[in-house]
Design a protein around this motif. Structure first.
Motif, mmCIF file in Angstrom:
data_model
loop_
_atom_site.group_PDB
_atom_site.id
_atom_site.type_symbol
_atom_site.label_atom_id
_atom_site.label_comp_id
_atom_site.label_asym_id
_atom_site.label_seq_id
_atom_site.Cartn_x
_atom_site.Cartn_y
_atom_site.Cartn_z
ATOM 1 N N TYR A 71 0.796 -1.232 0.000
ATOM 2 C CA TYR A 71 0.000 0.000 0.000
ATOM 3 C C TYR A 71 0.823 1.274 0.000
ATOM 4 C CZ TYR A 71 0.676 0.004 5.108
ATOM 5 O OH TYR A 71 1.213 0.017 6.363
ATOM 6 N N ASN A 131 -7.793 -7.688 1.491
ATOM 7 C CA ASN A 131 -7.217 -8.521 2.541
ATOM 8 C C ASN A 131 -8.271 -9.401 3.220
ATOM 9 O OD1 ASN A 131 -5.068 -9.219 4.452
ATOM 10 N ND2 ASN A 131 -4.111 -7.397 3.590
ATOM 11 N N PHE A 147 -5.768 -0.885 -2.177
ATOM 12 C CA PHE A 147 -5.346 -1.855 -1.160
ATOM 13 C C PHE A 147 -6.341 -1.778 -0.014
ATOM 14 C CE2 PHE A 147 -3.242 -3.343 2.610
ATOM 15 C CZ PHE A 147 -2.391 -4.360 2.190
ATOM 16 N N SER A 149 -7.209 -3.255 3.625
ATOM 17 C CA SER A 149 -6.651 -3.989 4.766
ATOM 18 C C SER A 149 -7.697 -4.964 5.324
ATOM 19 C CB SER A 149 -6.242 -2.987 5.851
ATOM 20 O OG SER A 149 -5.351 -2.047 5.309
ATOM 21 N N PRO A 150 -7.316 -5.768 6.326
ATOM 22 C CA PRO A 150 -8.265 -6.752 6.842
ATOM 23 C C PRO A 150 -9.522 -6.137 7.466
ATOM 24 C CG PRO A 150 -6.033 -7.324 7.504
ATOM 25 C CD PRO A 150 -5.959 -5.963 6.885
ATOM 26 N N GLY A 167 -7.702 1.424 5.707
ATOM 27 C CA GLY A 167 -7.040 0.804 6.860
ATOM 28 C C GLY A 167 -7.886 -0.271 7.522
ATOM 29 N N ILE A 168 -7.207 -1.032 8.346
ATOM 30 C CA ILE A 168 -7.825 -2.188 8.992
ATOM 31 C C ILE A 168 -9.080 -1.790 9.776
ATOM 32 C CG2 ILE A 168 -6.250 -1.979 10.994
ATOM 33 C CD1 ILE A 168 -6.315 -5.094 11.056
ATOM 34 N N GLN A 183 -6.336 7.906 1.631
ATOM 35 C CA GLN A 183 -6.024 6.866 2.616
ATOM 36 C C GLN A 183 -6.951 7.027 3.815
ATOM 37 O OE1 GLN A 183 -1.911 6.610 3.860
ATOM 38 N NE2 GLN A 183 -2.267 4.624 4.810
ATOM 39 N N GLY A 185 -7.668 5.710 7.672
ATOM 40 C CA GLY A 185 -6.941 5.075 8.773
ATOM 41 C C GLY A 185 -7.665 3.858 9.334
ATOM 42 N N GLY A 186 -6.897 3.069 10.087
ATOM 43 C CA GLY A 186 -7.484 1.905 10.746
ATOM 44 C C GLY A 186 -8.615 2.323 11.671
ATOM 45 N N VAL A 199 -5.150 11.908 3.995
ATOM 46 C CA VAL A 199 -5.341 10.843 4.984
ATOM 47 C C VAL A 199 -6.465 11.267 5.928
ATOM 48 C CG1 VAL A 199 -4.215 9.473 6.786
ATOM 49 C CG2 VAL A 199 -2.874 10.318 4.850
ATOM 50 N N VAL A 201 -8.864 10.016 9.404
ATOM 51 C CA VAL A 201 -8.940 9.060 10.520
ATOM 52 C C VAL A 201 -10.122 9.406 11.431
ATOM 53 C CG1 VAL A 201 -6.420 8.694 10.566
ATOM 54 C CG2 VAL A 201 -7.442 10.389 12.099
ATOM 55 N N GLY A 202 -10.464 8.448 12.277
ATOM 56 C CA GLY A 202 -11.405 8.698 13.370
ATOM 57 C C GLY A 202 -12.850 8.403 13.036
ATOM 58 N N ILE A 208 -6.561 14.560 8.146
ATOM 59 C CA ILE A 208 -5.439 14.961 9.022
ATOM 60 C C ILE A 208 -4.243 15.508 8.249
ATOM 61 C CG2 ILE A 208 -5.938 13.640 11.119
ATOM 62 C CD1 ILE A 208 -3.781 11.572 10.135
ATOM 63 N N ARG A 209 -4.047 15.066 7.024
ATOM 64 C CA ARG A 209 -2.890 15.599 6.275
ATOM 65 C C ARG A 209 -3.001 15.216 4.810
ATOM 66 N NH1 ARG A 209 0.436 11.330 5.005
ATOM 67 N NH2 ARG A 209 0.489 9.595 6.482
HETATM 68 C C1 LIG Z 1 -2.332 -7.392 6.882
HETATM 69 C C2 LIG Z 1 -1.913 -5.951 7.159
HETATM 70 O O1 LIG Z 1 -1.180 -5.677 8.056
HETATM 71 S S1 LIG Z 1 -2.517 -4.790 6.055
HETATM 72 C C3 LIG Z 1 -2.074 -3.228 6.751
HETATM 73 C C4 LIG Z 1 -2.977 -2.841 7.913
HETATM 74 N N1 LIG Z 1 -2.534 -1.546 8.438
HETATM 75 C C5 LIG Z 1 -3.348 -0.503 8.551
HETATM 76 O O2 LIG Z 1 -4.527 -0.587 8.297
HETATM 77 C C6 LIG Z 1 -2.659 0.772 8.966
HETATM 78 C C7 LIG Z 1 -3.610 1.944 9.064
HETATM 79 N N2 LIG Z 1 -2.815 3.115 9.368
HETATM 80 C C8 LIG Z 1 -3.208 4.084 10.202
HETATM 81 O O3 LIG Z 1 -4.301 4.043 10.764
HETATM 82 C C9 LIG Z 1 -2.190 5.209 10.384
HETATM 83 O O4 LIG Z 1 -2.250 5.636 11.720
HETATM 84 C C10 LIG Z 1 -2.456 6.411 9.393
HETATM 85 C C11 LIG Z 1 -1.941 5.981 8.017
HETATM 86 C C12 LIG Z 1 -3.903 6.775 9.302
HETATM 87 C C13 LIG Z 1 -1.756 7.678 9.845
HETATM 88 O O5 LIG Z 1 -0.402 7.452 10.007
HETATM 89 P P1 LIG Z 1 0.567 8.751 10.237
HETATM 90 O O6 LIG Z 1 0.433 9.697 9.104
HETATM 91 O O7 LIG Z 1 1.915 8.203 10.556
HETATM 92 O O8 LIG Z 1 -0.126 9.495 11.448
HETATM 93 P P2 LIG Z 1 0.405 9.708 12.946
HETATM 94 O O9 LIG Z 1 0.671 8.398 13.592
HETATM 95 O O10 LIG Z 1 1.485 10.740 12.893
HETATM 96 O O11 LIG Z 1 -0.893 10.323 13.630
HETATM 97 C C14 LIG Z 1 -1.355 11.631 13.341
HETATM 98 C C15 LIG Z 1 -2.541 11.900 14.236
HETATM 99 O O12 LIG Z 1 -3.649 11.098 13.803
HETATM 100 C C16 LIG Z 1 -4.052 10.196 14.860
HETATM 101 N N3 LIG Z 1 -4.316 8.896 14.228
HETATM 102 C C17 LIG Z 1 -3.471 8.184 13.429
HETATM 103 N N4 LIG Z 1 -4.072 7.079 13.002
HETATM 104 C C18 LIG Z 1 -5.299 7.074 13.547
HETATM 105 C C19 LIG Z 1 -6.383 6.182 13.473
HETATM 106 N N5 LIG Z 1 -6.305 5.077 12.716
HETATM 107 N N6 LIG Z 1 -7.516 6.495 14.126
HETATM 108 C C20 LIG Z 1 -7.603 7.626 14.876
HETATM 109 N N7 LIG Z 1 -6.594 8.526 14.983
HETATM 110 C C21 LIG Z 1 -5.472 8.244 14.329
HETATM 111 C C22 LIG Z 1 -2.865 10.129 15.814
HETATM 112 O O13 LIG Z 1 -3.299 9.810 17.100
HETATM 113 C C23 LIG Z 1 -2.316 11.528 15.689
HETATM 114 O O14 LIG Z 1 -3.121 12.398 16.447
HETATM 115 P P3 LIG Z 1 -2.483 13.674 17.233
HETATM 116 O O15 LIG Z 1 -1.926 14.556 16.145
HETATM 117 O O16 LIG Z 1 -3.660 14.255 17.948
HETATM 118 O O17 LIG Z 1 -1.431 13.109 18.126
#
Ligand SMILES: CC(=O)SCCNC(=O)CCNC(=O)[C@H](O)C(C)(C)COP(=O)(O)OP(=O)(O)OC[C@H]1O[C@@H](n2cnc3c(N)ncnc32)[C@H](O)[C@@H]1OP(=O)(O)O
Length: 210
Positions: A71, A131, A147, A149-150, A167-168, A183, A185-186, A199, A201-202, A208-209
């Motif tokens: 991804y 996934n 992509f 996620s699960p 995200g997951i 994108q 987020g999970g 991106v 989230v929540g 967020i960015r």
């Molecule tokens: C089989 C497999 O493994 S497949 C892959 C599965 N993986 C996934 O689904 C990963 C999903 N990724 C995420 O959720 C990541 O957190 C992302 C991509 C959304 C953001 O990552 P980054 O850009 O590195 O964000 P970062 O960690 O710096 O967080 C930024 C802010 O958003 C918040 N945030 C990040 N992710 C989440 C989320 N999923 N839900 C709620 N808030 C979130 C953080 O707490 C942070 O808040 P703050 O600024 O108040 O402290």
């Protein structure tokens, strides 16, 4: 004897090779990888780099291609698909434990991991990976080169445009459109249509960015 060529011999490539063989979609796998210094992975030959794919296909060393790029590099996944699609057939793996309504349509180059459910009139466009245990309800469309996620839950009449990463455990309510290169987020809960790249989230999902 049907042989799958996989671009990328990393973790994703190994998973796809496992489904290809152990779920009986192909008899053998060969890899193409620009970075590995090995000659084989999990017993499957690394035939060469991406540059060697055309020669290898001409020499009948594999029959169909699937791209195992994760991804973080969906643009590359798209570029590679478009590079080869007009001259090499793309394969598709739908794990035998999935439920697919007979009206669901899955594009070439897609991989659908175990225990996913795709209901009536679902369309998954080319080169997309879904996934484990995703639920995609009726009349939902997922664009090319995405992509998922699960454990994602998508309600009915959702549209996801190309090159999205979901995200997951994300939830997307019905009648939502997610624009291209977004994108999610999970664990996010998407309750409004999103069109600006970036991106989110929540609950409810917020930008967020970039
Ligand atoms: C089989 C497999 O493994 S497949 C892959 C599965 N993986 C996934 O689904 C990963 C999903 N990724 C995420 O959720 C990541 O957190 C992302 C991509 C959304 C953001 O990552 P980054 O850009 O590195 O964000 P970062 O960690 O710096 O967080 C930024 C802010 O958003 C918040 N945030 C990040 N992710 C989440 C989320 N999923 N839900 C709620 N808030 C979130 C953080 O707490 C942070 O808040 P703050 O600024 O108040 O402290």
């Amino acid at each position: 004897m049907k042989i799958l060529g996989i671009i990328g011999c990393g973790d994703l490539g190994k998973q796809i090779a496992n489904y290809a063989i152990n779920d009986n979609h192909y008899n053998d796998v060969v890899f193409f990888d620009d970075y590995s210094k090995e000659t084989s992975v999990n017993g499957f030959l690394i035939r060469g780099t991406i540059e060697s794919i055309d020669n290898s296909f001409a020499n009948k060393e594999f029959d169909e291609l699937i791209i195992a790029i994760g991804y973080k590099h969906l643009k590359t996944k798209k570029v590679l698909y478009e590079k080869f699609v007009n001259r090499i057939p793309f394969g598709k793996i739908i794990h035998s434990t999935c439920y697919l309504d007979p009206t669901a349509k899955i594009g070439h180059g897609c991989v659908i991991y175990p225990k996913s459910v795709l209901d009536a009139n679902v369309i998954i466009k080319e080169n997309t990976l879904i996934n484990i245990s995703c639920i995609i309800a009726h009349d939902t469309q997922v664009g090319a080169h995405c992509f998922l996620s699960p454990c994602i839950a998508m309600a009915g009449f959702v549209t996801i445009k190309e090159q999205c990463v979901i995200g997951i455990n994300a939830t997307i309510i019905d009648n939502i459109t997610i624009g291209k290169e977004i994108q999610i987020g999970g664990g996010a809960v998407v309750i409004n249509t999103i069109s600006k790249k970036g991106v989110y989230v929540g609950n409810p999902a917020k930008f967020i960015r970039e």
